[in-house]
Structure formats: structure tokens, C-alpha cells
Scaffold this active site. Structure first.
Site, PDB file in Angstrom:
ATOM      1  N   ASP A   1     -14.106 -12.126 -12.857  1.00  0.00           N
ATOM      2  CA  ASP A   1     -12.582 -12.729 -12.720  1.00  0.00           C
ATOM      3  C   ASP A   1     -11.620 -11.761 -13.147  1.00  0.00           C
ATOM      4  O   ASP A   1     -11.592 -11.133 -14.226  1.00  0.00           O
ATOM      5  CB  ASP A   1     -12.267 -13.934 -13.497  1.00  0.00           C
ATOM      6  CG  ASP A   1     -11.015 -14.564 -13.444  1.00  0.00           C
ATOM      7  OD1 ASP A   1     -10.575 -14.849 -12.315  1.00  0.00           O
ATOM      8  OD2 ASP A   1     -10.323 -14.487 -14.569  1.00  0.00           O
ATOM      9  N   GLY A   2     -10.996 -11.293 -12.107  1.00  0.00           N
ATOM     10  CA  GLY A   2      -9.827 -10.202 -12.298  1.00  0.00           C
ATOM     11  C   GLY A   2      -8.603 -10.499 -13.496  1.00  0.00           C
ATOM     12  O   GLY A   2      -8.360  -9.700 -14.250  1.00  0.00           O
TER      13      GLY A   2
ATOM     14  N   HIS B   1       0.913  -1.323   0.047  1.00  0.00           N
ATOM     15  CA  HIS B   1       0.113   0.021   0.113  1.00  0.00           C
ATOM     16  C   HIS B   1       0.824   1.129   0.104  1.00  0.00           C
ATOM     17  O   HIS B   1       0.391   2.292  -0.500  1.00  0.00           O
ATOM     18  CB  HIS B   1      -0.927  -0.118   1.307  1.00  0.00           C
ATOM     19  CG  HIS B   1      -2.132  -0.979   1.024  1.00  0.00           C
ATOM     20  ND1 HIS B   1      -2.837  -1.738   2.213  1.00  0.00           N
ATOM     21  CD2 HIS B   1      -2.480  -1.569  -0.217  1.00  0.00           C
ATOM     22  CE1 HIS B   1      -3.658  -2.561   1.516  1.00  0.00           C
ATOM     23  NE2 HIS B   1      -3.601  -2.773   0.314  1.00  0.00           N
TER      24      HIS B   1
ATOM     25  N   HIS C   1      -8.098  -7.271  -7.860  1.00  0.00           N
ATOM     26  CA  HIS C   1      -8.611  -8.177  -7.016  1.00  0.00           C
ATOM     27  C   HIS C   1      -8.749  -7.508  -5.832  1.00  0.00           C
ATOM     28  O   HIS C   1      -7.821  -7.116  -5.000  1.00  0.00           O
ATOM     29  CB  HIS C   1      -7.408  -9.360  -6.282  1.00  0.00           C
ATOM     30  CG  HIS C   1      -7.245 -10.265  -7.583  1.00  0.00           C
ATOM     31  ND1 HIS C   1      -6.800 -10.078  -8.969  1.00  0.00           N
ATOM     32  CD2 HIS C   1      -7.244 -11.604  -7.615  1.00  0.00           C
ATOM     33  CE1 HIS C   1      -6.612 -11.192  -9.497  1.00  0.00           C
ATOM     34  NE2 HIS C   1      -6.925 -12.204  -8.764  1.00  0.00           N
TER      35      HIS C   1
ATOM     36  N   GLU D   1     -14.054  -7.950  -8.261  1.00  0.00           N
ATOM     37  CA  GLU D   1     -14.045  -8.837  -6.887  1.00  0.00           C
ATOM     38  C   GLU D   1     -14.835  -9.855  -7.189  1.00  0.00           C
ATOM     39  O   GLU D   1     -16.085  -9.801  -7.500  1.00  0.00           O
ATOM     40  CB  GLU D   1     -14.162  -8.019  -5.730  1.00  0.00           C
ATOM     41  CG  GLU D   1     -14.396  -9.073  -4.397  1.00  0.00           C
ATOM     42  CD  GLU D   1     -13.441  -9.891  -4.185  1.00  0.00           C
ATOM     43  OE1 GLU D   1     -12.335  -9.262  -4.034  1.00  0.00           O
ATOM     44  OE2 GLU D   1     -13.436 -10.850  -4.004  1.00  0.00           O
TER      45      GLU D   1
ATOM     46  N   ASP E   1      -3.449  -8.056  -7.239  1.00  0.00           N
ATOM     47  CA  ASP E   1      -3.192  -8.524  -5.832  1.00  0.00           C
ATOM     48  C   ASP E   1      -3.864  -9.728  -5.534  1.00  0.00           C
ATOM     49  O   ASP E   1      -4.976  -9.738  -4.665  1.00  0.00           O
ATOM     50  CB  ASP E   1      -3.653  -7.353  -4.777  1.00  0.00           C
ATOM     51  CG  ASP E   1      -3.303  -7.512  -3.411  1.00  0.00           C
ATOM     52  OD1 ASP E   1      -2.466  -8.568  -3.148  1.00  0.00           O
ATOM     53  OD2 ASP E   1      -3.949  -6.947  -2.649  1.00  0.00           O
TER      54      ASP E   1
HETATM   55  C1  SAM Z   1      -5.227 -10.191  -1.269  1.00  0.00           C
HETATM   56  S1  SAM Z   1      -7.006 -10.002  -1.381  1.00  0.00           S
HETATM   57  C2  SAM Z   1      -7.079  -8.316  -2.073  1.00  0.00           C
HETATM   58  C3  SAM Z   1      -6.691  -7.118  -1.167  1.00  0.00           C
HETATM   59  C4  SAM Z   1      -6.906  -5.834  -1.670  1.00  0.00           C
HETATM   60  N1  SAM Z   1      -6.172  -5.602  -2.820  1.00  0.00           N
HETATM   61  C5  SAM Z   1      -6.276  -4.941  -0.943  1.00  0.00           C
HETATM   62  O1  SAM Z   1      -5.060  -4.347  -1.097  1.00  0.00           O
HETATM   63  O2  SAM Z   1      -6.890  -4.178   0.083  1.00  0.00           O
HETATM   64  C6  SAM Z   1      -7.439 -10.830  -2.790  1.00  0.00           C
HETATM   65  C7  SAM Z   1      -9.104 -10.812  -3.181  1.00  0.00           C
HETATM   66  O3  SAM Z   1      -9.198 -11.345  -4.582  1.00  0.00           O
HETATM   67  C8  SAM Z   1     -10.502 -11.897  -4.539  1.00  0.00           C
HETATM   68  N2  SAM Z   1     -10.103 -12.954  -5.881  1.00  0.00           N
HETATM   69  C9  SAM Z   1      -9.807 -14.177  -5.571  1.00  0.00           C
HETATM   70  N3  SAM Z   1      -9.610 -14.738  -7.011  1.00  0.00           N
HETATM   71  C10 SAM Z   1     -10.057 -13.851  -7.784  1.00  0.00           C
HETATM   72  C11 SAM Z   1     -10.349 -13.454  -9.193  1.00  0.00           C
HETATM   73  N4  SAM Z   1     -10.023 -14.660  -9.904  1.00  0.00           N
HETATM   74  N5  SAM Z   1     -10.771 -12.603  -9.725  1.00  0.00           N
HETATM   75  C12 SAM Z   1     -11.058 -11.410  -8.887  1.00  0.00           C
HETATM   76  N6  SAM Z   1     -10.980 -11.393  -7.360  1.00  0.00           N
HETATM   77  C13 SAM Z   1     -10.466 -12.684  -6.813  1.00  0.00           C
HETATM   78  C14 SAM Z   1     -10.277 -12.684  -3.151  1.00  0.00           C
HETATM   79  O4  SAM Z   1     -11.801 -12.987  -2.786  1.00  0.00           O
HETATM   80  C15 SAM Z   1      -9.776 -11.509  -2.317  1.00  0.00           C
HETATM   81  O5  SAM Z   1     -10.812 -10.486  -1.847  1.00  0.00           O
END
Ligand code: SAM
Length: 295
Positions: A156-157, A19, A42, A131, A177
Site C-alpha cells: 500500500d503506497g 509527467h 502508485h 504498486e 499519483d
Molecule cells: C494513476 S495510476 C499510476 C500511474 C503512474 N504513476 C504513472 O504516472 O505512470 C495509479 C496506480 O495506483 C495503483 N494503486 C491503487 N491504490 C493503491 C495503493 N493503495 N497503493 C499502491 N498502489 C495503488 C493502481 O493499481 C494504479 O496502477
């Protein structure tokens, strides 16, 4: 399979390093009047209550933002970010930040990437969020739906990022992320970043990865290091020399394509300070290396 919930880890040393780097890039983007966009593939749930049961279960934030806020003489740019965290009070913003009257909050609070970016957005800048976790998405939707500059997708990201390239606003950043719940995430992340960069070679891309004992991070560095970006590819790692408990992170890494001018020096000063201030499983160092030199 989506088992990861960021609420258990928010504000830990990895979040702080990532961050702070995000804050540096945003500060750079704000230097020019031209609008910028941020794509956060993500996103998580937006912000976190560090007084929650989830956060208490791991207590990870105490060794991250907790230790850093108690530390002395932080580098100026990191202090700017930590002041933002100290001021961050979603409850004070009420419905605007998606606070529900039916929920109980304890605080202190920690902003996730969507709310760090939101703080830095100007009127014409844009934030695109993806997300996939149904509950995290629902919470995030509730928290950002009143801001017309923010567009949230339940998508899907990896696939979503490539489909959105290049963005309509051509200055900006992609933050990827992933939670790395499954090993395939390493390959998916590298492929998506490569394909997206092909379509948007001037964009800045930042990919986070954990440093564990399994060595998957080495493959990731190799794949991203093969991207011949004009602005170079930087690798920054904050890692303890030896691992902690099995499956636990001993460090955190960032791969940054086309980083801003002097980002390497600023992040190194921040990482070096975090290495001696946050809590790690053992002696810890920060390292910066250019995998591809800037042209
Ligand atoms: C490490 S966390 C993100 C934290 C956020 N970027 C932050 O810095 O506050 C990862 C997130 O990605 C989501 N996630 C997992 N696989 C994903 C995908 N294929 N596409 C989008 N989101 C996904 C998870 O549900 C989770 O909420």
C-alpha cells in the site's frame, strides 16, 4: 477495491502535465552530483502501448500527447520531455524493458512514471516503486527486475511511504499519483503526505489529483496547504472552466511541497501552452498559486 487501470488513460492531458512536472524536478535533481532517490507510491505498470485495445477504448491520448506532438513552439523543457516520449521504444530494448515475445505490441508507446524516472537515473540514484494491483504489479516487476537501481514493492503506497521515511538518500522526490477509485483516497493521500513530510521536511513531494465536479480537490488543497514547508507549497492546475460528461475530469492538479527553484515559472509556461494545444471539454486555463510561500 482496485478497479482502475492506467492503460485506459495513459498519455492524456493529465499525464502530460504531471509527467512534464516530474521531468522538470528530475532535471533539477540531476544538476548536482550527489545521488537522489525517487519514491513513486502508485507506480502503475511502467509503460503503455497506445495502440492497445485499452487505449483505443477511451482514445484519451489523442487529446493529450497526440495533440501536443502535433503542436508548434512548445516550451523548451516540455519539448525535451516530448522528445523522450517520441524516442521511447520498449520493444527496441527487448527483455531489458520486460518485453514478452508472446505479447503483441502495436505502438506508439508512452512511458509511465517509473520509466520516465528510469531514464533520468544515474548509477548511484535509486527508484522505489509501490504498486498494489496484482496484475499491474506483476507486469511492472517483469519490466524493472533487471535494473539494480529500482526496488519494487507490492505494498500500500500510503502506509509504505510513511514506513520508509526518511529515505537513506536524503535528496529526492516523492511522487504520489493515486487512482482515487474511492473517496477515502483523498484523506489517505493528505494524511500520508503530512506524516511523511514530518519525517523528511526537506524532501520534495508531488501529489496529483483530478479536478471533477464533486469538489474533493478543495479539501485536498486545504490539507496540504496547512503544511508549513520551508520551500513552500505550490498548486498548479490545468482545468477547463466547465465540466465535461458526468464523472469525467475537467482538469488536473498538482500540489508540490518544496518545489525546485523556478519550477513555478517553467511549469506555468508548459501548462499555458498545454491549455491551448491539448483537447479539453471547453475553454481552459493554467494557474499557479503558492498555498504556502517559500521562506
Ligand atoms: C494513476 S495510476 C499510476 C500511474 C503512474 N504513476 C504513472 O504516472 O505512470 C495509479 C496506480 O495506483 C495503483 N494503486 C491503487 N491504490 C493503491 C495503493 N493503495 N497503493 C499502491 N498502489 C495503488 C493502481 O493499481 C494504479 O496502477
Amino acid at each position: 477495491m482496485l478497479s482502475y487501470l492506467h492503460g485506459f488513460h495513459a498519455g492524456n492531458f493529465a499525464d502530460l502535465h504531471k509527467h512534464a512536472a516530474l521531468w522538470l524536478i528530475l532535471a533539477h535533481l540531476r544538476k548536482k552530483k550527489k545521488p537522489f532517490c525517487v519514491i513513486d507510491t502508485h507506480a502503475g505498470s511502467g509503460w503503455y502501448d497506445l495502440g492497445s485495445e485499452q487505449a483505443a477504448k477511451t482514445g484519451e491520448w489523442h487529446g493529450g500527447i497526440g495533440a501536443a506532438q502535433a503542436g508548434k513552439n512548445a516550451p523548451e523543457m516540455l519539448q525535451g520531455y516530448m522528445d523522450h516520449v517520441a524516442r521511447f521504444d520498449p520493444v527496441g530494448h527487448g527483455r531489458d524493458y520486460g518485453v514478452r515475445e508472446s505479447d503483441e505490441y502495436t505502438g506508439p508507446f508512452y512511458p509511465g512514471s517509473p520509466f520516465i524516472v528510469r531514464e533520468m537515473l544515474r548509477e548511484d540514484d535509486e527508484l522505489v516503486l509501490m504498486e498494489l494491483h496484482p496484475r499491474e504489479h506483476k507486469t511492472l516487476h517483469h519490466r524493472v527486475k533487471r535494473d539494480p537501481r529500482i526496488h519494487l514493492h507490492k505494498r500500500d503506497g500510503y502506509e509504505g511511504l510513511v514506513a520508509m521515511m526518511p529515505p537513506a538518500i536524503r535528496r529526492g522526490l516523492v511522487l504520489m499519483d493515486p487512482s482515487y477509485d474511492v473517496k477515502q483516497d483523498y484523506q489517505k493521500a493528505a494524511n500520508a503526505i503530512k506524516q511523511a513530510w514530518d519525517k523528511w521536511p526537506t524532501g520534495t513531494f508531488m501529489l496529483w489529483y483530478p479536478i471533477l465536479e464533486d469538489g474533493f480537490d478543495a479539501e485536498l488543497r486545504q490539507s496540504i496547504g496547512a503544511i508549513k514547508a520551508k520551500g513552500g507549497v505550490l498548486c498548479a492546475e490545468l482545468a477547463a472552466e466547465h465540466g465535461g460528461a458526468k464523472g469525467r475530469m475537467r482538469g488536473t492538479g498538482l500540489l508540490v511541497i518544496n518545489p525546485p527553484w523556478q519550477f513555478d515559472q517553467d511549469l506555468d509556461a508548459i501548462g499555458t501552452w498545454l491549455a491551448k494545444t491539448c483537447k479539453f471539454p471547453g475553454p481552459t486555463h493554467h494557474s499557479i498559486s503558492w498555498l504556502v510561500a517559500a521562506a
